[in-house]
Design a protein around this motif. Structure first.
Motif, PDB file in Angstrom:
ATOM      1  N   TRP A 149      58.940  38.223  52.726  1.00 43.57           N
ATOM      2  CA  TRP A 149      60.745  38.605  53.219  1.00 43.57           C
ATOM      3  C   TRP A 149      60.735  38.859  54.460  1.00 43.57           C
TER       4      TRP A 149
ATOM      5  N   GLY B  96      61.893  44.231  62.053  1.00 46.49           N
ATOM      6  CA  GLY B  96      63.156  44.084  61.935  1.00 46.49           C
ATOM      7  C   GLY B  96      63.528  42.743  62.687  1.00 46.49           C
TER       8      GLY B  96
ATOM      9  N   THR C  91      64.005  46.183  54.888  1.00 47.31           N
ATOM     10  CA  THR C  91      63.270  47.308  54.801  1.00 47.31           C
ATOM     11  C   THR C  91      61.222  46.218  54.090  1.00 47.31           C
ATOM     12  N   LEU C  92      60.711  45.923  53.514  1.00 51.68           N
ATOM     13  CA  LEU C  92      60.022  44.938  53.137  1.00 51.68           C
ATOM     14  C   LEU C  92      59.368  44.748  53.881  1.00 51.68           C
TER      15      LEU C  92
ATOM     16  N   SER D  62      64.719  37.007  55.166  1.00 50.13           N
ATOM     17  CA  SER D  62      65.565  37.654  56.256  1.00 50.13           C
ATOM     18  C   SER D  62      65.932  37.059  57.100  1.00 50.13           C
TER      19      SER D  62
ATOM     20  N   ALA E  14      69.320  43.278  53.425  1.00 45.02           N
ATOM     21  CA  ALA E  14      68.749  44.730  53.187  1.00 45.02           C
ATOM     22  C   ALA E  14      67.929  44.839  52.640  1.00 45.02           C
ATOM     23  N   LEU E  15      66.681  44.088  51.954  1.00 42.63           N
ATOM     24  CA  LEU E  15      65.677  44.223  50.869  1.00 42.63           C
ATOM     25  C   LEU E  15      64.492  43.676  51.573  1.00 42.63           C
TER      26      LEU E  15
END
Length: 328
Positions: free
Chosen positions: A250, A157, A152-153, A254, A148-149
């Motif tokens: 990030w 997506g 977000t960063l 992810s 999730a972090l």
């Protein structure tokens, strides 16, 4: 006499399907990577692997080792909270040795840790099962938080990531809520109407989870797990940078976490096949060429999953001998 199943049952007593599952999955992964590599060109892939220096591989292994050490310390803290009369060295031996069974179906082989604890402490498996359940739930929770972090960063997506986050968090919540888990066990028993002793033990194990509903304990579980998995995600980021395909911390994190979770959701031992396929596909969507994404996937799996298995295989004989001596 205890009716608890012996997790050391010889391979001869297991079905032929269980015996061939892991080799078959490994073979399919290797076949898939070989096919992609052949289509991409082995010369290009070999050139990318040749760019890695020994110190770079050592850095990746060190980050993975840090993850395993932190999670071993989490296991020790949970064991002490549960009240097990085991020391630090003993708990580290159990946790690391269990990695040898990481590629058993559903990773159920890791329950060998419960067998060692039964021999060395006399505690029945249903009394120590909450330890394994909390350990797995902690991994799910922190990986969902990291994903999730990262989403977000990171810029852009990942399709399907939100359901994976929700499923991982839901599983973690259920596994750490004694009343909820006990209610689900009861519901399952009423649905099936069979194996009353097994379900009674499962309810007893669920109630023992209340020992972990403790602020400092939950902080330990989340904190150590978060840092440990962050280290492995950072290793993947470094690896892509080493290979000249830096997509950002990030985004790399992810992709690594999502692929690991997605592989786990397939139910395959160690996420074999699913994790690799997801990783290559997601890297391709980031315009990382196959001559980089394929070797990067192979290297990160070698320095994470297979490195853990290597550690487990080294520690397993010591853990087995120690437990046999204690149970003699």
């Amino acid at each position: 006499m205890s009716q608890t199943p012996d997790l050391s049952a010889p391979l001869e007593t297991r079905s032929w399907r269980e015996r061939i599952m892991v080799p078959a999955l490994i073979g399919l992964v290797l076949l898939g990577l070989w096919g992609v590599g052949s289509a991409t060109g082995w010369a290009e892939i070999g050139a990318q692997l040749a760019r890695l220096h020994p110190w770079q591989v050592a850095a990746l292994l060190a980050l993975s080792a840090g993850n395993y050490l932190l999670r071993s310390l989490r296991w020790h803290g949970l064991a002490r909270r549960l009240g097990l009369p085991t020391g630090l060295a003993q708990n580290l031996r159990h946790y690391l040795g269990g990695f040898a069974m990481s590629v058993t179906p559903g990773r159920l082989g890791e329950l060998v840790r419960m067998r060692w604890l039964k021999r060395e402490t006399g505690w029945a498996i249903e009394r120590t099962a909450p330890l394994a359940l909390m350990d797995r739930a902690g991994d799910l929770a922190v990986m969902a938080l990291l994903l999730a972090l990262g989403l977000t960063l990171a810029s852009g997506g990942i399709a399907g990531a939100v359901p994976v986050v929700v499923l991982a968090l839901a599983a973690a919540i259920v596994a750490t809520r004694p009343r909820l888990l006990s209610a689900l066990v009861t519901l399952l028993y009423r649905t099936l109407g069979r194996f009353p002793r097994l379900f009674a033990r499962a309810r007893g194990a669920a109630r023992l989870l209340a020992r972990f509903s403790h602020g400092p304990t939950l902080a330990l579980v989340l904190g150590l797990g978060f840092i440990g998995w962050l280290a492995e995600g950072y290793a993947f980021h470094l690896l892509l940078g080493f290979m000249g395909a830096d997509i950002g911390l990030w985004k790399a994190l992810s992709i690594f976490v999502f692929s690991t979770l997605a592989g786990g959701l397939t139910g395959a031992p160690g996420g074999l096949g699913g994790a690799e396929a997801a990783m290559v596909a997601l890297l391709s969507l980031e315009d990382v060429p196959l001559e980089i994404s394929v070797p990067a996937t192979a290297v990160i799996r070698l320095t994470t999953l297979w490195f853990a298995i290597a550690i487990g295989l080294a520690v397993f004989p010591m853990a087995e001998r120690a437990s046999v001596r204690a149970g003699a």
